[in-house]
Design a protein around this motif. Sequence first.
Motif, mmCIF file in Angstrom:
data_model
loop_
_atom_site.group_PDB
_atom_site.id
_atom_site.type_symbol
_atom_site.label_atom_id
_atom_site.label_comp_id
_atom_site.label_asym_id
_atom_site.label_seq_id
_atom_site.Cartn_x
_atom_site.Cartn_y
_atom_site.Cartn_z
ATOM 1 N N SER A 1 0.835 -1.189 0.000
ATOM 2 C CA SER A 1 0.000 0.000 0.000
ATOM 3 C C SER A 1 0.868 1.236 0.000
ATOM 4 N N SER B 1 -5.775 -1.848 3.772
ATOM 5 C CA SER B 1 -7.105 -1.842 3.145
ATOM 6 C C SER B 1 -7.946 -0.665 3.612
ATOM 7 N N ASN C 1 -13.146 -12.307 5.931
ATOM 8 C CA ASN C 1 -12.817 -12.192 4.509
ATOM 9 C C ASN C 1 -11.918 -13.324 4.015
ATOM 10 N N TRP D 1 -5.632 -11.832 0.372
ATOM 11 C CA TRP D 1 -5.854 -10.382 0.367
ATOM 12 C C TRP D 1 -5.957 -9.870 -1.064
ATOM 13 N N GLY D 2 -5.099 -10.374 -1.948
ATOM 14 C CA GLY D 2 -5.149 -9.993 -3.351
ATOM 15 C C GLY D 2 -6.488 -10.335 -3.987
ATOM 16 N N MET E 1 -9.039 -7.827 -2.772
ATOM 17 C CA MET E 1 -8.846 -6.524 -3.386
ATOM 18 C C MET E 1 -8.985 -6.583 -4.912
ATOM 19 N N ASN E 2 -9.444 -7.733 -5.428
ATOM 20 C CA ASN E 2 -9.611 -7.954 -6.873
ATOM 21 C C ASN E 2 -8.304 -7.802 -7.643
ATOM 22 N N LYS E 3 -7.220 -8.202 -7.025
ATOM 23 C CA LYS E 3 -5.911 -8.156 -7.682
ATOM 24 C C LYS E 3 -5.417 -9.549 -8.054
#
Length: 168
Positions: free
Chosen positions: A34, A70, A100, A129-130, A133-135
């Motif tokens: 980030s 986030s 999540n 996490w990716g 976060m749609n990564k």
Amino acid sequence: SAIWLFLALGFAIERVWGLLAIRLVVGFVPLVLSVVFGAIVIIKGYGNNSFGADDICTREQFITFLYRASGSPEVISKVTFPDAKDGAYYADALSWGYQNKIIKTFEDGTIGIGKTVDRAHAASFLYAWGKLMNKADNRNGAYLGDYTDAEDVPLYARTAYAWLVSRN
């Protein structure tokens, strides 16, 4: 103002697009977590005016980093774990991470407070996490067979490693 950073697990500060960013290296794969600028504070020091730069990183600390990266989203429903202290700095982060599907409990229902984050867990947390976060997409990951210790990567972390490696 000066930005102090906890340097562990391959964390480093570097310039990305002209801004300071935290970069975590998992294996040989760097992943920008980030931007550290303005109101987003990912890593805070201890209450005794130190960062513990030589300290190990624990599961609750790592999830807290991702939670803060986030934007520290509001936690509607708190989740409690037998080994976690209610109201601790990590409480909202662990509830968020668990809800999540970033972090899971162990078979005994504990979350692993105080346990060191090994590279396999770090890769799994980053991959989950990716996805959040749609990564992280579902395209094929990299072939891990070129690594001499690929067979040592735990089954639960192989997809995460392949995804991270495929991102160079």
